[in-house]
Design a protein around this motif. Sequence first.
Motif, PDB file in Angstrom:
ATOM      1  N   GLY A 129       0.803  -1.207   0.000  1.00 31.64           N
ATOM      2  CA  GLY A 129       0.000   0.000   0.000  1.00 31.64           C
ATOM      3  C   GLY A 129       0.840   1.263   0.000  1.00 31.64           C
ATOM      4  O   GLY A 129       1.756   1.402   0.806  1.00 31.64           O
ATOM      5  N   PRO A 131       1.770   5.361   0.526  1.00 28.24           N
ATOM      6  CA  PRO A 131       1.482   6.290   1.622  1.00 28.24           C
ATOM      7  C   PRO A 131       0.460   7.339   1.205  1.00 28.24           C
ATOM      8  O   PRO A 131       0.738   8.539   1.192  1.00 28.24           O
ATOM      9  CB  PRO A 131       2.856   6.903   1.914  1.00 28.24           C
ATOM     10  CG  PRO A 131       3.556   6.877   0.600  1.00 28.24           C
ATOM     11  CD  PRO A 131       3.090   5.610  -0.080  1.00 28.24           C
ATOM     12  N   PRO A 133      -3.724   8.479   1.721  1.00 28.47           N
ATOM     13  CA  PRO A 133      -4.894   8.205   2.567  1.00 28.47           C
ATOM     14  C   PRO A 133      -6.016   7.485   1.856  1.00 28.47           C
ATOM     15  O   PRO A 133      -6.724   6.664   2.458  1.00 28.47           O
ATOM     16  CB  PRO A 133      -5.325   9.600   3.042  1.00 28.47           C
ATOM     17  CG  PRO A 133      -4.674  10.565   2.104  1.00 28.47           C
ATOM     18  CD  PRO A 133      -3.400   9.914   1.671  1.00 28.47           C
ATOM     19  N   ALA A 136      -5.042   3.786   1.699  1.00 29.30           N
ATOM     20  CA  ALA A 136      -5.151   3.154   3.021  1.00 29.30           C
ATOM     21  C   ALA A 136      -6.612   2.880   3.366  1.00 29.30           C
ATOM     22  O   ALA A 136      -6.949   1.791   3.868  1.00 29.30           O
ATOM     23  CB  ALA A 136      -4.511   4.064   4.075  1.00 29.30           C
ATOM     24  N   ARG A 137      -7.477   3.838   3.099  1.00 32.81           N
ATOM     25  CA  ARG A 137      -8.909   3.646   3.378  1.00 32.81           C
ATOM     26  C   ARG A 137      -9.484   2.523   2.522  1.00 32.81           C
ATOM     27  O   ARG A 137     -10.259   1.682   3.005  1.00 32.81           O
ATOM     28  CB  ARG A 137      -9.645   4.955   3.124  1.00 32.81           C
ATOM     29  CG  ARG A 137     -11.136   4.890   3.440  1.00 32.81           C
ATOM     30  CD  ARG A 137     -11.776   6.259   3.461  1.00 32.81           C
ATOM     31  NE  ARG A 137     -11.744   6.909   2.153  1.00 32.81           N
ATOM     32  CZ  ARG A 137     -11.042   8.007   1.891  1.00 32.81           C
ATOM     33  NH1 ARG A 137     -10.291   8.562   2.833  1.00 32.81           N
ATOM     34  NH2 ARG A 137     -11.073   8.553   0.690  1.00 32.81           N
ATOM     35  N   TYR A 139      -7.945  -0.121   1.158  1.00 35.83           N
ATOM     36  CA  TYR A 139      -7.490  -1.452   1.547  1.00 35.83           C
ATOM     37  C   TYR A 139      -8.065  -1.873   2.890  1.00 35.83           C
ATOM     38  O   TYR A 139      -8.377  -3.047   3.098  1.00 35.83           O
ATOM     39  CB  TYR A 139      -5.964  -1.500   1.561  1.00 35.83           C
ATOM     40  CG  TYR A 139      -5.352  -1.267   0.192  1.00 35.83           C
ATOM     41  CD1 TYR A 139      -5.928  -1.817  -0.942  1.00 35.83           C
ATOM     42  CD2 TYR A 139      -4.215  -0.477   0.026  1.00 35.83           C
ATOM     43  CE1 TYR A 139      -5.393  -1.603  -2.204  1.00 35.83           C
ATOM     44  CE2 TYR A 139      -3.673  -0.256  -1.230  1.00 35.83           C
ATOM     45  CZ  TYR A 139      -4.264  -0.818  -2.342  1.00 35.83           C
ATOM     46  OH  TYR A 139      -3.735  -0.599  -3.584  1.00 35.83           O
ATOM     47  N   ARG A 140      -8.234  -0.932   3.795  1.00 37.26           N
ATOM     48  CA  ARG A 140      -8.825  -1.285   5.088  1.00 37.26           C
ATOM     49  C   ARG A 140     -10.284  -1.702   4.923  1.00 37.26           C
ATOM     50  O   ARG A 140     -10.738  -2.677   5.518  1.00 37.26           O
ATOM     51  CB  ARG A 140      -8.705  -0.113   6.065  1.00 37.26           C
ATOM     52  CG  ARG A 140      -9.284  -0.422   7.440  1.00 37.26           C
ATOM     53  CD  ARG A 140      -8.604  -1.605   8.096  1.00 37.26           C
ATOM     54  NE  ARG A 140      -9.363  -2.114   9.239  1.00 37.26           N
ATOM     55  CZ  ARG A 140      -9.464  -3.381   9.553  1.00 37.26           C
ATOM     56  NH1 ARG A 140      -8.861  -4.303   8.812  1.00 37.26           N
ATOM     57  NH2 ARG A 140     -10.162  -3.750  10.593  1.00 37.26           N
ATOM     58  N   LEU A 146      -3.632  -2.995   8.056  1.00 31.82           N
ATOM     59  CA  LEU A 146      -2.586  -2.098   7.575  1.00 31.82           C
ATOM     60  C   LEU A 146      -1.410  -2.110   8.541  1.00 31.82           C
ATOM     61  O   LEU A 146      -1.539  -1.686   9.686  1.00 31.82           O
ATOM     62  CB  LEU A 146      -3.118  -0.665   7.436  1.00 31.82           C
ATOM     63  CG  LEU A 146      -4.389  -0.479   6.606  1.00 31.82           C
ATOM     64  CD1 LEU A 146      -4.742   1.002   6.521  1.00 31.82           C
ATOM     65  CD2 LEU A 146      -4.232  -1.074   5.223  1.00 31.82           C
ATOM     66  N   PRO A 148       2.007  -0.397   9.115  1.00 32.47           N
ATOM     67  CA  PRO A 148       2.870   0.695   8.656  1.00 32.47           C
ATOM     68  C   PRO A 148       4.268   0.179   8.329  1.00 32.47           C
ATOM     69  O   PRO A 148       4.833  -0.642   9.050  1.00 32.47           O
ATOM     70  CB  PRO A 148       2.891   1.650   9.853  1.00 32.47           C
ATOM     71  CG  PRO A 148       1.595   1.381  10.558  1.00 32.47           C
ATOM     72  CD  PRO A 148       1.370  -0.092  10.405  1.00 32.47           C
ATOM     73  N   GLY A 278       4.518   3.975   3.479  1.00 33.65           N
ATOM     74  CA  GLY A 278       3.288   3.271   3.149  1.00 33.65           C
ATOM     75  C   GLY A 278       2.963   2.127   4.084  1.00 33.65           C
ATOM     76  O   GLY A 278       3.290   2.164   5.284  1.00 33.65           O
ATOM     77  N   TYR A 279       2.359   1.089   3.532  1.00 31.20           N
ATOM     78  CA  TYR A 279       1.853  -0.016   4.340  1.00 31.20           C
ATOM     79  C   TYR A 279       2.096  -1.353   3.642  1.00 31.20           C
ATOM     80  O   TYR A 279       2.086  -1.427   2.414  1.00 31.20           O
ATOM     81  CB  TYR A 279       0.333   0.120   4.559  1.00 31.20           C
ATOM     82  CG  TYR A 279      -0.091   1.437   5.133  1.00 31.20           C
ATOM     83  CD1 TYR A 279      -0.204   1.628   6.512  1.00 31.20           C
ATOM     84  CD2 TYR A 279      -0.386   2.513   4.295  1.00 31.20           C
ATOM     85  CE1 TYR A 279      -0.593   2.842   7.041  1.00 31.20           C
ATOM     86  CE2 TYR A 279      -0.779   3.740   4.811  1.00 31.20           C
ATOM     87  CZ  TYR A 279      -0.881   3.896   6.179  1.00 31.20           C
ATOM     88  OH  TYR A 279      -1.260   5.115   6.684  1.00 31.20           O
ATOM     89  N   CYS A 281      -0.119  -4.428   3.536  1.00 31.04           N
ATOM     90  CA  CYS A 281      -1.514  -4.722   3.861  1.00 31.04           C
ATOM     91  C   CYS A 281      -1.739  -6.232   3.777  1.00 31.04           C
ATOM     92  O   CYS A 281      -1.499  -6.832   2.727  1.00 31.04           O
ATOM     93  CB  CYS A 281      -2.434  -3.996   2.887  1.00 31.04           C
ATOM     94  SG  CYS A 281      -2.070  -2.236   2.687  1.00 31.04           S
TER      95      CYS A 281
END
Length: 298
Positions: A129, A131, A133, A136-137, A139-140, A146, A148, A278-279, A281
């Motif tokens: 994922g 960086p 927003p 991130a939203r 994938y969540r 997530l 970090p 980023g993440y 995931c």
Amino acid sequence: MILRPVRDDEEDAETVRMISSAALGASRTLPGDAPAGGSAGAGAFAGDDAARQRGRTRHLAATDPGGCWIAQDEEAGPLGAVLSSRREGTWAMGLLAVLPGAQGKGVGKALMARSMAYGTACLRGVVWGPPHPVAARTYRRAGFTLHPAMALDGVVDPSGLAPLDGAVHPGTPRSRDMMDSVDRRTRGGAHGPDHEELLRHHRLLVVDDLAGSGYCYVRDGVVELLAATSRRLATRLLTAALLTMPQGRAVRVSGLTAEQEWAVDVGIAAGLSVANAGYVCLRGMRPPSPYLPSPSFL
């Protein structure tokens, strides 16, 4: 808008590359890409790197036609692309890119839904994922945890690295069975045919002795993928990889979650900087460790 499979040919490989490049140029860092100007340089797509990107696309289009899609408009042409794979019960999405003018119009959502449908039967899922927003939203909401991630960047100072505590050897295609075994132990599923594509573009370092096994791919200042059966061997491999970098060359090691503190310690000893990046995931699995994912093949 229609979705069609990515074909295993140079035309579609170049289309995916151009979509990725345009999305990155709009400051929408993509899964598997370094930030603009970063040493991992997927945004530059010049020379060997462009060939590597096209090779990755053709490889996945051949092995996973059900996981690789292009969104296109009858008049406007290609709008976005997604690349994903299934390997022994592990689904991975290495690229989701939408042209700047098509973002926010449901293109990415449609591509991701088609890709995730390809991984429905898989017990585990992993996405790199960016960086951002919105990513991130997204994938969540899709059910991913997530984690970090950090990246190590800079020029290696070899004087700060401890001497290797054992042998590290060049790897060959004959290392494939060992690498698949390490993959299963660390991430739950082997990379299988992905190792063939990685070997085309990377140097391979391996350890395989009474203490355990591990491997690491290195290219052009980037540590691409590392997996080992213990932190001690992972530390040895990462240290060896950094010592092989050309003197004065900027390097990048990415995808470090909190479980990879051994890698953070090696990077700090080598004089590299640590930054958020980023993440990682995950769904149905814990962060693999000791393990540094490939931005392209996770």
